[in-house]
Write a protein that holds these residues in place. Structure first.
Motif, PDB file in Angstrom:
ATOM      1  N   ARG A 122       0.915  -1.334  -0.102  1.00  0.00           N
ATOM      2  CA  ARG A 122      -0.028   0.260  -0.011  1.00  0.00           C
ATOM      3  C   ARG A 122       0.920   1.288  -0.136  1.00  0.00           C
ATOM      4  NH1 ARG A 122      -5.474  -1.546   1.512  1.00  0.00           N
ATOM      5  NH2 ARG A 122      -5.480  -3.606   0.990  1.00  0.00           N
ATOM      6  N   PRO A 123       1.723   1.383  -1.012  1.00  0.00           N
ATOM      7  CA  PRO A 123       2.782   2.721  -0.716  1.00  0.00           C
ATOM      8  C   PRO A 123       1.793   4.092  -1.121  1.00  0.00           C
ATOM      9  CG  PRO A 123       2.935   1.485  -2.990  1.00  0.00           C
ATOM     10  CD  PRO A 123       2.036   0.700  -1.955  1.00  0.00           C
ATOM     11  N   ALA A 124       0.926   4.030  -1.856  1.00  0.00           N
ATOM     12  CA  ALA A 124       0.153   5.337  -2.113  1.00  0.00           C
ATOM     13  C   ALA A 124      -0.758   5.679  -0.689  1.00  0.00           C
ATOM     14  CB  ALA A 124      -1.116   5.015  -3.219  1.00  0.00           C
ATOM     15  N   LEU A 125      -1.233   4.671  -0.287  1.00  0.00           N
ATOM     16  CA  LEU A 125      -1.937   5.076   1.128  1.00  0.00           C
ATOM     17  C   LEU A 125      -1.115   5.465   2.245  1.00  0.00           C
ATOM     18  CD1 LEU A 125      -4.530   4.890   2.879  1.00  0.00           C
ATOM     19  CD2 LEU A 125      -4.310   2.530   3.333  1.00  0.00           C
ATOM     20  N   LEU A 126       0.254   4.825   2.325  1.00  0.00           N
ATOM     21  CA  LEU A 126       1.199   5.180   3.462  1.00  0.00           C
ATOM     22  C   LEU A 126       1.787   6.605   2.910  1.00  0.00           C
ATOM     23  CD1 LEU A 126       3.331   2.079   3.901  1.00  0.00           C
ATOM     24  CD2 LEU A 126       1.212   2.420   5.051  1.00  0.00           C
ATOM     25  N   ALA A 127       1.886   6.866   1.791  1.00  0.00           N
ATOM     26  CA  ALA A 127       2.309   8.062   1.345  1.00  0.00           C
ATOM     27  C   ALA A 127       1.199   9.238   1.578  1.00  0.00           C
ATOM     28  CB  ALA A 127       2.747   8.284  -0.141  1.00  0.00           C
ATOM     29  N   GLY A 128      -0.045   8.880   1.374  1.00  0.00           N
ATOM     30  CA  GLY A 128      -1.033   9.973   1.504  1.00  0.00           C
ATOM     31  C   GLY A 128      -1.431  10.121   2.963  1.00  0.00           C
ATOM     32  N   PHE A 129      -1.238   9.103   3.741  1.00  0.00           N
ATOM     33  CA  PHE A 129      -1.571   9.296   5.074  1.00  0.00           C
ATOM     34  C   PHE A 129      -0.462  10.109   5.878  1.00  0.00           C
ATOM     35  CE2 PHE A 129      -1.649   8.341   9.659  1.00  0.00           C
ATOM     36  CZ  PHE A 129      -2.701   8.274  10.125  1.00  0.00           C
ATOM     37  N   GLY A 130       0.832   9.925   5.326  1.00  0.00           N
ATOM     38  CA  GLY A 130       1.904  10.852   5.913  1.00  0.00           C
ATOM     39  C   GLY A 130       1.843  12.193   5.489  1.00  0.00           C
ATOM     40  N   LEU A 131       1.535  12.372   4.091  1.00  0.00           N
ATOM     41  CA  LEU A 131       1.820  13.645   3.646  1.00  0.00           C
ATOM     42  C   LEU A 131       0.500  14.619   4.228  1.00  0.00           C
ATOM     43  CD1 LEU A 131       3.179  15.716   1.663  1.00  0.00           C
ATOM     44  CD2 LEU A 131       1.591  14.725  -0.104  1.00  0.00           C
ATOM     45  N   PHE A 132      -0.689  13.920   3.913  1.00  0.00           N
ATOM     46  CA  PHE A 132      -1.856  14.824   4.398  1.00  0.00           C
ATOM     47  C   PHE A 132      -2.194  14.618   5.917  1.00  0.00           C
ATOM     48  CE2 PHE A 132      -2.410  14.029  -0.306  1.00  0.00           C
ATOM     49  CZ  PHE A 132      -2.659  15.317  -0.659  1.00  0.00           C
ATOM     50  N   ALA A 133      -2.525  13.453   6.352  1.00  0.00           N
ATOM     51  CA  ALA A 133      -3.135  13.401   7.779  1.00  0.00           C
ATOM     52  C   ALA A 133      -1.975  13.667   8.955  1.00  0.00           C
ATOM     53  CB  ALA A 133      -3.714  11.921   7.974  1.00  0.00           C
ATOM     54  N   VAL A 134      -0.734  13.458   8.549  1.00  0.00           N
ATOM     55  CA  VAL A 134       0.290  13.560   9.388  1.00  0.00           C
ATOM     56  C   VAL A 134       0.910  15.226   9.275  1.00  0.00           C
ATOM     57  CG1 VAL A 134       2.613  12.951  10.468  1.00  0.00           C
ATOM     58  CG2 VAL A 134       0.679  11.372   9.953  1.00  0.00           C
ATOM     59  N   ALA A 135       1.605  15.346   7.990  1.00  0.00           N
ATOM     60  CA  ALA A 135       2.454  16.265   7.907  1.00  0.00           C
ATOM     61  C   ALA A 135       1.647  17.816   7.763  1.00  0.00           C
ATOM     62  CB  ALA A 135       3.439  16.134   6.941  1.00  0.00           C
ATOM     63  N   GLY A 136       0.591  17.419   6.705  1.00  0.00           N
ATOM     64  CA  GLY A 136      -0.128  18.564   6.286  1.00  0.00           C
ATOM     65  C   GLY A 136      -1.224  19.179   7.177  1.00  0.00           C
ATOM     66  N   VAL A 137      -2.060  18.080   7.994  1.00  0.00           N
ATOM     67  CA  VAL A 137      -3.030  18.620   9.020  1.00  0.00           C
ATOM     68  C   VAL A 137      -2.129  19.158  10.151  1.00  0.00           C
ATOM     69  CG1 VAL A 137      -4.567  17.803  10.695  1.00  0.00           C
ATOM     70  CG2 VAL A 137      -4.787  16.793   8.407  1.00  0.00           C
ATOM     71  N   GLN A 138      -1.140  18.619  10.721  1.00  0.00           N
ATOM     72  CA  GLN A 138      -0.433  19.097  11.785  1.00  0.00           C
ATOM     73  C   GLN A 138       0.149  20.269  11.627  1.00  0.00           C
ATOM     74  OE1 GLN A 138       1.352  15.993  14.005  1.00  0.00           O
ATOM     75  NE2 GLN A 138       0.040  14.467  13.490  1.00  0.00           N
ATOM     76  N   ALA A 139       1.053  20.416  10.579  1.00  0.00           N
ATOM     77  CA  ALA A 139       1.509  21.708  10.022  1.00  0.00           C
ATOM     78  C   ALA A 139       0.861  22.907  10.105  1.00  0.00           C
ATOM     79  CB  ALA A 139       2.555  21.660   8.761  1.00  0.00           C
ATOM     80  N   PHE A 140      -0.613  22.739   9.377  1.00  0.00           N
ATOM     81  CA  PHE A 140      -1.407  23.820   9.202  1.00  0.00           C
ATOM     82  C   PHE A 140      -2.023  24.186  10.648  1.00  0.00           C
ATOM     83  CE2 PHE A 140      -1.238  23.052   4.474  1.00  0.00           C
ATOM     84  CZ  PHE A 140      -1.264  24.312   4.127  1.00  0.00           C
ATOM     85  N   TYR A 141      -2.268  23.092  11.330  1.00  0.00           N
ATOM     86  CA  TYR A 141      -3.178  23.268  12.573  1.00  0.00           C
ATOM     87  C   TYR A 141      -1.941  24.233  13.600  1.00  0.00           C
ATOM     88  CZ  TYR A 141      -5.093  22.061  17.106  1.00  0.00           C
ATOM     89  OH  TYR A 141      -5.616  22.317  18.532  1.00  0.00           O
ATOM     90  N   PHE A 142      -0.818  23.528  13.636  1.00  0.00           N
ATOM     91  CA  PHE A 142       0.083  24.263  14.591  1.00  0.00           C
ATOM     92  C   PHE A 142       0.474  25.820  14.114  1.00  0.00           C
ATOM     93  CE2 PHE A 142       2.361  20.680  17.144  1.00  0.00           C
ATOM     94  CZ  PHE A 142       1.083  20.220  17.640  1.00  0.00           C
ATOM     95  N   ALA A 143       0.547  25.861  12.870  1.00  0.00           N
ATOM     96  CA  ALA A 143       0.837  27.345  12.205  1.00  0.00           C
ATOM     97  C   ALA A 143      -0.497  28.101  12.847  1.00  0.00           C
ATOM     98  CB  ALA A 143       1.184  27.329  11.033  1.00  0.00           C
ATOM     99  N   SER A 144      -1.533  27.513  12.585  1.00  0.00           N
ATOM    100  CA  SER A 144      -2.931  28.318  12.700  1.00  0.00           C
ATOM    101  C   SER A 144      -3.209  28.813  14.279  1.00  0.00           C
ATOM    102  CB  SER A 144      -4.008  27.750  12.358  1.00  0.00           C
ATOM    103  OG  SER A 144      -4.427  26.569  13.125  1.00  0.00           O
ATOM    104  N   ILE A 145      -2.696  27.808  15.170  1.00  0.00           N
ATOM    105  CA  ILE A 145      -2.663  28.274  16.566  1.00  0.00           C
ATOM    106  C   ILE A 145      -1.764  29.035  17.186  1.00  0.00           C
ATOM    107  CG2 ILE A 145      -3.904  25.876  17.206  1.00  0.00           C
ATOM    108  CD1 ILE A 145      -1.384  25.083  18.526  1.00  0.00           C
ATOM    109  N   SER A 146      -0.739  29.449  16.341  1.00  0.00           N
ATOM    110  CA  SER A 146       0.341  30.486  16.878  1.00  0.00           C
ATOM    111  C   SER A 146      -0.458  31.797  16.484  1.00  0.00           C
ATOM    112  CB  SER A 146       1.473  30.506  15.789  1.00  0.00           C
ATOM    113  OG  SER A 146       1.199  30.811  14.434  1.00  0.00           O
ATOM    114  N   ARG A 147      -1.603  31.781  15.865  1.00  0.00           N
ATOM    115  CA  ARG A 147      -2.391  33.138  15.679  1.00  0.00           C
ATOM    116  C   ARG A 147      -3.648  33.225  16.014  1.00  0.00           C
ATOM    117  NH1 ARG A 147       0.475  35.624  11.098  1.00  0.00           N
ATOM    118  NH2 ARG A 147      -1.130  37.058  11.063  1.00  0.00           N
ATOM    119  N   ILE A 148      -4.325  32.245  16.103  1.00  0.00           N
ATOM    120  CA  ILE A 148      -5.523  32.266  16.705  1.00  0.00           C
ATOM    121  C   ILE A 148      -5.783  31.371  17.844  1.00  0.00           C
ATOM    122  CG2 ILE A 148      -6.825  32.800  14.595  1.00  0.00           C
ATOM    123  CD1 ILE A 148      -7.396  30.067  13.621  1.00  0.00           C
ATOM    124  N   PRO A 149      -6.939  31.299  18.529  1.00  0.00           N
ATOM    125  CA  PRO A 149      -7.090  30.456  19.605  1.00  0.00           C
ATOM    126  C   PRO A 149      -7.189  28.912  19.225  1.00  0.00           C
ATOM    127  CG  PRO A 149      -8.535  32.395  19.992  1.00  0.00           C
ATOM    128  CD  PRO A 149      -7.897  32.483  18.580  1.00  0.00           C
TER     129      PRO A 149
END
Length: 344
Positions: free
Chosen positions: A70-97
């Protein structure tokens, strides 16, 4: 005897689901003081993901066959659900509650329905459309649109970016997650083990974030100091341990086990408490008070997201024609991974 053990299993599953919701809900509360102490949001995300990936390495080795299957699923989970979601979320909480950022993320189920309706061109129910309207209306209260553009627009857009990454993960999993290595007759293998997918997703996310965050430029001395949490100084290393061990490893594992003991639907309902828990913790530990309209709007967002998620159209009975959108055979795999939503 069977009834008794079934009740015990559901009780244990409910307890684990609550633990998972509390653990995920505390990630922003622990991360924000580190960011305010001087660490870049991307560096905090990298520390979280890389630390959790190291802890999960034995699990990844045990499920090493997933890399081939399942290389595509692993890549998608790592890129979107892990790296993408958390990077955007942590960047957002640096500016908003913290609570506001997480509530904005709960637009993801509504956005998924938009993908289904306008890209896959599949009909959605009236209940689902009503849920979307509720979620958008609740978001308008959360950001207090009547106050004009006084709300931090970049912070809001970053939180929306986290929601879009959740959508990207769901769509990718929908397309490839259920299509394992099959035989010549077209039969598919069993769905991938969710804990294995999580382990490899963390590894992929750590690799991606290493390139993006460039941690070699981080001020490592900050981790030896303290961070202010609503007037109290807390050791930075303790907050980092909270983020890695509790808000990531414990949160993911208990979430997956709870789905196995309950069901994706029940676990998804409990997961909605994450936003409530995050808002409450931010209120108590960070002093981030939301106004009455924001609290009402937050409740409305959760209700709308729940209705939209539960009213999503069922997968079609036959194969989807090429070009008509993504397949939907993987929906059970998505539910097993996150109870219907990608965690933070």
């Amino acid at each position: 005897m069977h009834v008794s053990s079934g009740v015990q299993g559901r009780s244990a599953g409910l307890g684990l689901a609550l633990i998972s919701a509390f653990a995920f809900g505390g990630s922003g509360v622990a991360a924000k003081p580190l960011i305010e102490a001087g660490l870049d949001p991307l560096h905090v995300v990298w520390l979280r993901v890389a630390g959790a990936a190291l802890v999960m390495l034995p699990v990844a080795w045990r499920h090493r066959g997933l890399v081939r299957e399942r290389p595509a699923l692993l890549a998608g989970f790592g890129l979107f659900a892990v790296a993408g979601v958390q990077a955007f979320y942590f960047a957002s909480i640096s500016r908003i509650p913290v609570g506001v950022a997480l509530l904005v993320e709960y637009l993801a189920p509504a956005l998924v329905l938009g993908w289904v309706r306008f890209v896959q061109r599949r009909p959605v129910t009236r209940a689902a459309a009503f849920g979307v309207v509720l979620a958008v209306g609740g978001l308008a209260c959360v950001v207090e649109v009547w106050a004009g553009l006084s709300f931090d627009l970049p912070g809001l857009l970053l939180a929306l970016g986290a929601a879009c990454c959740q959508v990207g993960y769901f769509v990718l999993s929908d397309h490839g997650g259920g299509q394992g290595a099959g035989d010549a007759a077209g039969e598919h293998a069993d769905p991938p083990h969710p804990v294995g997918v999580i382990a490899y997703g963390l590894i992929v996310g750590a690799v991606v974030l290493t390139v993006v965050a460039r941690p070699w430029g981080m001020d490592w001395s900050l981790l030896g100091g303290g961070a202010d949490m609503n007037g109290d100084e807390v050791p930075a290393w303790l907050l980092l341990g909270w983020i890695v061990l509790l808000a990531t490893v414990l949160a993911y594992v208990t979430g997956v086990v709870s789905v196995r003991l309950l069901s994706p639907q029940v676990a998804g309902v409990v997961a909605c408490l994450e936003a409530v828990i995050a808002t409450g913790l931010a209120w108590v530990l960070l002093g981030e008070h939301l106004s009455a309209p924001q609290l009402v709007g937050g409740f409305t967002v959760l209700v709308g997201a729940f209705i939209a998620q539960r009213s999503a159209p069922k997968p079609p009975a036959g194969p989807v024609a090429a070009g008509a959108g993504t397949g939907v055979a993987a929906e059970p795999a998505v539910d097993e991974l996150s109870g219907g939503r990608a965690p933070h």
